[in-house]
Design an enzyme around this catalytic site. Sequence first.
Site, PDB file in Angstrom:
ATOM      1  N   ASP A   1       0.803  -1.223   0.000  1.00 20.41           N
ATOM      2  CA  ASP A   1       0.000   0.000   0.000  1.00 20.41           C
ATOM      3  C   ASP A   1       0.836   1.274   0.000  1.00 20.41           C
ATOM      4  OD1 ASP A   1      -2.224  -1.685   0.144  1.00 20.41           O
ATOM      5  OD2 ASP A   1      -2.163  -1.697   2.332  1.00 20.41           O
TER       6      ASP A   1
ATOM      7  N   ALA B   1      -3.923  -7.965  -3.679  1.00 20.93           N
ATOM      8  CA  ALA B   1      -3.449  -6.611  -3.977  1.00 20.93           C
ATOM      9  C   ALA B   1      -4.642  -5.667  -4.147  1.00 20.93           C
ATOM     10  CB  ALA B   1      -2.622  -6.624  -5.257  1.00 20.93           C
TER      11      ALA B   1
ATOM     12  N   HIS C   1      -4.819  -1.781  -5.712  1.00 20.11           N
ATOM     13  CA  HIS C   1      -4.058  -0.653  -6.256  1.00 20.11           C
ATOM     14  C   HIS C   1      -5.014   0.458  -6.659  1.00 20.11           C
ATOM     15  CE1 HIS C   1      -0.519  -3.560  -7.336  1.00 20.11           C
ATOM     16  NE2 HIS C   1      -0.788  -3.517  -6.062  1.00 20.11           N
ATOM     17  N   THR C   2      -4.844   1.624  -6.048  1.00 22.46           N
ATOM     18  CA  THR C   2      -5.763   2.734  -6.282  1.00 22.46           C
ATOM     19  C   THR C   2      -5.239   3.671  -7.356  1.00 22.46           C
ATOM     20  OG1 THR C   2      -6.160   2.642  -3.911  1.00 22.46           O
ATOM     21  CG2 THR C   2      -7.088   4.530  -5.081  1.00 22.46           C
TER      22      THR C   2
ATOM     23  N   THR D   1      -5.586 -11.764   3.762  1.00 19.70           N
ATOM     24  CA  THR D   1      -6.744 -11.128   3.127  1.00 19.70           C
ATOM     25  C   THR D   1      -7.876 -12.145   2.924  1.00 19.70           C
ATOM     26  OG1 THR D   1      -5.863 -11.615   0.937  1.00 19.70           O
ATOM     27  CG2 THR D   1      -5.276  -9.483   1.886  1.00 19.70           C
TER      28      THR D   1
ATOM     29  N   THR E   1      -9.578  -4.946   1.649  1.00 20.80           N
ATOM     30  CA  THR E   1     -10.418  -5.503   2.716  1.00 20.80           C
ATOM     31  C   THR E   1     -11.074  -4.437   3.593  1.00 20.80           C
ATOM     32  OG1 THR E   1      -8.480  -5.613   4.155  1.00 20.80           O
ATOM     33  CG2 THR E   1      -8.978  -7.588   2.882  1.00 20.80           C
TER      34      THR E   1
ATOM     35  N   ARG F   1      -5.441   0.344   8.531  1.00 19.80           N
ATOM     36  CA  ARG F   1      -4.021  -0.007   8.465  1.00 19.80           C
ATOM     37  C   ARG F   1      -3.321   0.464   9.732  1.00 19.80           C
ATOM     38  NH1 ARG F   1      -3.773   2.508   2.462  1.00 19.80           N
ATOM     39  NH2 ARG F   1      -4.654   0.744   1.323  1.00 19.80           N
TER      40      ARG F   1
ATOM     41  N   LYS G   1       2.674  10.334  -0.447  1.00 18.09           N
ATOM     42  CA  LYS G   1       1.942  10.805   0.732  1.00 18.09           C
ATOM     43  C   LYS G   1       2.738  11.791   1.594  1.00 18.09           C
ATOM     44  CE  LYS G   1      -1.587   8.037   1.692  1.00 18.09           C
ATOM     45  NZ  LYS G   1      -2.501   6.919   1.956  1.00 18.09           N
TER      46      LYS G   1
ATOM     47  N   ASP H   1       2.262  14.838   1.688  1.00 18.63           N
ATOM     48  CA  ASP H   1       1.272  15.799   2.201  1.00 18.63           C
ATOM     49  C   ASP H   1       0.703  15.389   3.560  1.00 18.63           C
ATOM     50  OD1 ASP H   1       0.231  13.784   0.206  1.00 18.63           O
ATOM     51  OD2 ASP H   1      -1.667  14.361   1.130  1.00 18.63           O
TER      52      ASP H   1
ATOM     53  N   THR I   1       2.041  14.209  -3.819  1.00 18.29           N
ATOM     54  CA  THR I   1       1.503  15.178  -2.861  1.00 18.29           C
ATOM     55  C   THR I   1      -0.027  15.135  -2.761  1.00 18.29           C
ATOM     56  OG1 THR I   1       1.518  16.819  -4.631  1.00 18.29           O
ATOM     57  CG2 THR I   1       3.449  16.782  -3.173  1.00 18.29           C
TER      58      THR I   1
HETATM   59  P1  GDP Z   1      -0.805   0.307  -3.541  1.00 19.62           P
HETATM   60  O1  GDP Z   1      -1.361  -0.975  -3.044  1.00 19.62           O
HETATM   61  O2  GDP Z   1       0.671   0.406  -3.327  1.00 19.62           O
HETATM   62  O3  GDP Z   1      -1.194   0.609  -4.956  1.00 19.62           O
HETATM   63  O4  GDP Z   1      -1.458   1.436  -2.630  1.00 19.62           O
HETATM   64  P2  GDP Z   1      -3.018   1.586  -2.251  1.00 19.62           P
HETATM   65  O5  GDP Z   1      -3.742   2.096  -3.441  1.00 19.62           O
HETATM   66  O6  GDP Z   1      -3.515   0.345  -1.612  1.00 19.62           O
HETATM   67  O7  GDP Z   1      -2.925   2.651  -1.096  1.00 19.62           O
HETATM   68  C1  GDP Z   1      -2.417   3.933  -1.299  1.00 19.62           C
HETATM   69  C2  GDP Z   1      -3.491   4.954  -0.905  1.00 19.62           C
HETATM   70  O8  GDP Z   1      -2.898   6.230  -0.791  1.00 19.62           O
HETATM   71  C3  GDP Z   1      -4.582   5.088  -1.941  1.00 19.62           C
HETATM   72  O9  GDP Z   1      -5.789   5.376  -1.279  1.00 19.62           O
HETATM   73  C4  GDP Z   1      -4.131   6.272  -2.773  1.00 19.62           C
HETATM   74  O10 GDP Z   1      -5.211   6.951  -3.401  1.00 19.62           O
HETATM   75  C5  GDP Z   1      -3.489   7.131  -1.722  1.00 19.62           C
HETATM   76  N1  GDP Z   1      -2.381   7.981  -2.178  1.00 19.62           N
HETATM   77  C6  GDP Z   1      -1.391   7.665  -3.064  1.00 19.62           C
HETATM   78  N2  GDP Z   1      -0.496   8.691  -3.142  1.00 19.62           N
HETATM   79  C7  GDP Z   1      -0.916   9.631  -2.270  1.00 19.62           C
HETATM   80  C8  GDP Z   1      -0.384  10.904  -1.867  1.00 19.62           C
HETATM   81  O11 GDP Z   1       0.666  11.348  -2.308  1.00 19.62           O
HETATM   82  N3  GDP Z   1      -1.095  11.596  -0.928  1.00 19.62           N
HETATM   83  C9  GDP Z   1      -2.249  11.126  -0.375  1.00 19.62           C
HETATM   84  N4  GDP Z   1      -2.862  11.858   0.526  1.00 19.62           N
HETATM   85  N5  GDP Z   1      -2.774   9.931  -0.742  1.00 19.62           N
HETATM   86  C10 GDP Z   1      -2.110   9.195  -1.659  1.00 19.62           C
HETATM   87  P1  IMO Z   2      -0.871  -4.194  -2.275  1.00 13.14           P
HETATM   88  O1  IMO Z   2      -0.464  -4.729  -3.619  1.00 13.14           O
HETATM   89  C1  IMO Z   2      -0.951  -4.662   2.089  1.00 13.14           C
HETATM   90  C2  IMO Z   2      -0.701  -8.759   3.626  1.00 13.14           C
HETATM   91  C3  IMO Z   2      -1.960  -9.162   4.356  1.00 13.14           C
HETATM   92  C4  IMO Z   2      -1.376 -10.117   5.386  1.00 13.14           C
HETATM   93  C5  IMO Z   2      -0.264 -10.808   4.608  1.00 13.14           C
HETATM   94  C6  IMO Z   2      -0.651 -12.179   4.052  1.00 13.14           C
HETATM   95  O2  IMO Z   2      -2.169  -3.506  -2.261  1.00 13.14           O
HETATM   96  O3  IMO Z   2       0.234  -3.409  -1.651  1.00 13.14           O
HETATM   97  P2  IMO Z   2      -2.235 -12.872   2.036  1.00 13.14           P
HETATM   98  O4  IMO Z   2      -3.711 -12.692   1.845  1.00 13.14           O
HETATM   99  O5  IMO Z   2      -1.408 -12.268   0.972  1.00 13.14           O
HETATM  100  O6  IMO Z   2      -1.872 -14.306   2.312  1.00 13.14           O
HETATM  101  O7  IMO Z   2      -1.910 -12.093   3.407  1.00 13.14           O
HETATM  102  O8  IMO Z   2       0.061  -9.951   3.527  1.00 13.14           O
HETATM  103  N1  IMO Z   2      -0.918  -8.239   2.262  1.00 13.14           N
HETATM  104  C7  IMO Z   2      -0.952  -6.941   1.950  1.00 13.14           C
HETATM  105  N2  IMO Z   2      -0.890  -5.850   2.736  1.00 13.14           N
HETATM  106  N3  IMO Z   2      -1.050  -4.512   0.748  1.00 13.14           N
HETATM  107  C8  IMO Z   2      -1.092  -5.605  -0.044  1.00 13.14           C
HETATM  108  O9  IMO Z   2      -1.068  -5.533  -1.389  1.00 13.14           O
HETATM  109  C9  IMO Z   2      -1.071  -6.895   0.550  1.00 13.14           C
HETATM  110  N4  IMO Z   2      -1.112  -8.141   0.067  1.00 13.14           N
HETATM  111  C10 IMO Z   2      -0.997  -8.961   1.123  1.00 13.14           C
HETATM  112  O10 IMO Z   2      -2.590  -8.064   4.954  1.00 13.14           O
HETATM  113  O11 IMO Z   2      -0.777  -9.392   6.429  1.00 13.14           O
HETATM  114 MG    MG Z   3      -2.896  -1.669  -1.806  1.00 17.45          MG
END
Ligand code: GDP
Ligand code: IMO
Ligand code: MG
Length: 436
Positions: A13, A39, A41-42, A128, A300, A304, A330, A332, A413
């Site tokens: 994340d 995973a 991904h936003t 997850t 899920t 966090r 992040k 900001d 940011t």
């Molecule tokens: P990923 O799994 O690595 O793709 O990350 P996620 O999408 O699960 O989580 C990142 C969260 O942070 C998402 O809700 C994004 O929209 C948000 N995000 C990403 N970059 C920034 C940032 O620079 N600032 C803020 N405030 N939010 C961000």
């Molecule tokens: P993205 O791609 C954050 C974590 C789970 C748990 C551990 C094992 O969005 O960054 P699993 O279901 O994979 O067997 O769970 O791994 N986990 C993640 N935590 N971001 C993820 O993916 C994750 N993928 C698995 O929370 O602790």
């Molecule tokens: Mg994620």
Amino acid sequence: MKVLTVLGGQWGDEGKGKIVDLLAGRFDVVARYHGGHNAGHTVKYADRHFALHLLPAGVLRGRTGVIGPGVVVDLGALLAEIDAVRAAGVTVGENLLLSDRAHVILPYHRLLDAAREKAAGDAKLGTTLRGIGPAYESAASRKGVRIAELYREATLKARVEAIAFESKALLESLAMTDIPGVEAVVEALGEAARRLRPHVVDTGLYLRKRLGEGATLLGEGAHGVLLDIGAGTYPFVTSSHCTSASVASGLQIAPKQLDASLLVLKAYTTRVGSGPFPTELSDATGEYLRKRGNEYGTSTGRPRRTGWLDLAVGRFAADVTGADAIAITKLDVLDDIDPIPVCVGYRLDGKLVETLPALVEDVARLEPVLEKLPGWKAKTTSVTRFSDLPPAARRYVSFIEEKTGAPAVFVSTGPRREETIFRDDLPFAAALPADP
Ligand code: GDP
Ligand code: IMO
Ligand code: MG
């Protein structure tokens, strides 16, 4: 640079989805090479908001998206995701390729994941519950169902029977009795497989050919280095390899094709699920970071866990992935914190340690060595030029660069595509394929 991989440098994340989306337009193909729908991904731009789990973020930019052989696929989840993005106006057709070698997540895998977590009580991993671990176990034990098997009725039935037989014994020992029959599972798989048929190809062959012709490829890493089954905080990890080493095996291309790695680091740290987290904040500041950073799981919805930036982790992740550059996200979220503590190493039993020890019980006992950096107490939200950042924010960025040994090519940011500093003066930026 023809082949670049974006990887997470913490416990997931980090904002990989946003960074992949920013780069995807420059590449011909965007590929997922490991993990599954664990995973999340936003991608956000203008008023659009996508949460992708299996689809490579490049499909939103009209790029060819590959789900490689290293991915474990829940057919229902993939179809639901395709339907959802199509309903939002995104084209998913010939541009989506699903590997005939990818392994399929079966209902038995999901049930096993849930049964084990339940049986573990307080010692649960906090997975997850998507069946990821058990699906990789089936693959490793040579019992798995791959996408190709879905289209050979007799083979499929025999494979599902074998997994059902072994899972049933295990599930019953874990007090799980409501186990779906083989016929029903095979029938449901058949229906989903028919819908996915147009996308199924030998993606390894496809990628090797395209790369041979000079095409560019962006690898979309999932999770994070500290969740890597080998390099992470075992056993509190996921079941795939999350470093750049798995890009080649997960896509079935040659390692020497991989040109560069871009490591994504959040300006602080988060973790979902159980396991040690040396810089965790269980106090009001931790709650502040969660609220301000909107730290709730994309997959899920779980809150966090939050803590200070850990640059012993950052350095390790940069070294093990061979990071050529980093993206800091992040920034900001830290706007109102002053000073900002950052972890630069640990103490264990009074002795200094520079990286995480092997045993989680030792990781749990680490005392972080924190260095306090001055905060900037100013709004950086939506800033798009590095020179417009307050001096203390620039200092924070350069401190991360010094400790990881990699230049910060992106500083994010805000969540939206537009809210990004891209440092196009850096050599890494100049080496990227052109932005069309
Ligand atoms: P990923 O799994 O690595 O793709 O990350 P996620 O999408 O699960 O989580 C990142 C969260 O942070 C998402 O809700 C994004 O929209 C948000 N995000 C990403 N970059 C920034 C940032 O620079 N600032 C803020 N405030 N939010 C961000
Ligand atoms: P993205 O791609 C954050 C974590 C789970 C748990 C551990 C094992 O969005 O960054 P699993 O279901 O994979 O067997 O769970 O791994 N986990 C993640 N935590 N971001 C993820 O993916 C994750 N993928 C698995 O929370 O602790
Ligand atoms: Mg994620």
